[in-house]
Design an enzyme around this catalytic site. Sequence first.
Site, short mmCIF file in Angstrom:
data_model
loop_
_atom_site.label_atom_id
_atom_site.label_comp_id
_atom_site.label_asym_id
_atom_site.label_seq_id
_atom_site.Cartn_x
_atom_site.Cartn_y
_atom_site.Cartn_z
N GLU A 177 0.78 -1.28 -0.06
CA GLU A 177 -0.01 -0.04 -0.02
C GLU A 177 0.92 1.19 0.18
OE1 GLU A 177 -2.48 0.50 3.58
OE2 GLU A 177 -3.38 2.42 2.75
N GLU A 190 -12.13 3.17 5.24
CA GLU A 190 -10.92 3.00 6.19
C GLU A 190 -11.19 4.40 6.81
OE1 GLU A 190 -6.49 1.71 6.71
OE2 GLU A 190 -6.45 3.47 5.41
C1 LER Z 1 -1.79 4.18 6.83
O1 LER Z 1 -1.74 5.53 6.64
C2 LER Z 1 -2.95 3.37 6.09
O2 LER Z 1 -3.49 4.00 5.16
C3 LER Z 1 -3.12 2.25 6.60
O3 LER Z 1 -4.07 1.51 5.66
C4 LER Z 1 -1.91 1.42 6.65
O4 LER Z 1 -2.16 0.10 6.55
MN MN Z 2 -5.05 2.98 4.10
#
Ligand code: LER
Ligand code: MN
Length: 282
Positions: A144, A238
Amino acid sequence: MQGFGVHTSMWTMHWDRDGAEVTIPAAARYGMDFIEIALLDTSVVDTAHTRSLLEKHDLRAVCSLGLPKENWCSVNPEGAIAHLKDAMDTAKAMGAEALSGVTFGGIGERTGLPPTQPEYDNVARALEAAAGHARRLGIGFGIEPVNRYENHLINTAWQARDMIERIGADNIFIHLDTYHMNIEEKGIANGILDARDHLRYIHLSESDRGTPGEGCCDWDAVFGALAAIGYKGGMAMESFINMPPQLAYGLSVWRPVANSFEEVMDRGLPFLRNKARQYRLI
Ligand code: LER
Ligand code: MN
């Protein structure tokens, strides 16, 4: 990975039996296809317990992490390999489909200098070995890209693509995140187009990490580009509203990014789902 999921930071960042018992039924009540579990400390995880709860609630799972400083790929590739293998073994034992996240280094890893070739060589060596382990276990392995304030090595989709193509491992996928793309890409669609051949997972995260639909992310550009490339991978909301201090530090989250859990889950999640439906992604 397929379908629509949520990062379990909405409920807990401590994946022990209590964390799993609170989170899995709650995520199932929100009708998620899968959850993303942060594997920050594999020693507290009861894999059989998580696996049976996932099965009971008909939920799939993906695991994610950022590496601790002592095991950053760039400085300690052997430590990184051991750490990633242990996390993959745990992910496999709990029935998760993949390990992803900042698997190439730390959240908060910066030297104060531009990346060097020896650092990238170490990252490539560690990721190649970890990808071999993922292949043997039959799980996916993602990287990522994160923004420049969280890591100095891989900030954009094209840097992730270059790393994967350099290694030549066809089981490493790109995992994008709209929050990071909103900072680093010249346009959100550019990141999705650059990653397209390797893109299997995306974090749907607002420009301030708060309630999706209530910040500056251009969600029509995100979903339009995903639809245009025929995206079939997982989409996970998220948002970071429940942060232990050590994680808040790495993520540089210094204030509540949303008014409440309910605001994110009851306004942000339907917003994203409706957009995904509108663009025929779910
Ligand atoms: C960290 O900034 C983030 O976006 C998370 O998804 C890390 O795995
Ligand atoms: Mn992330």
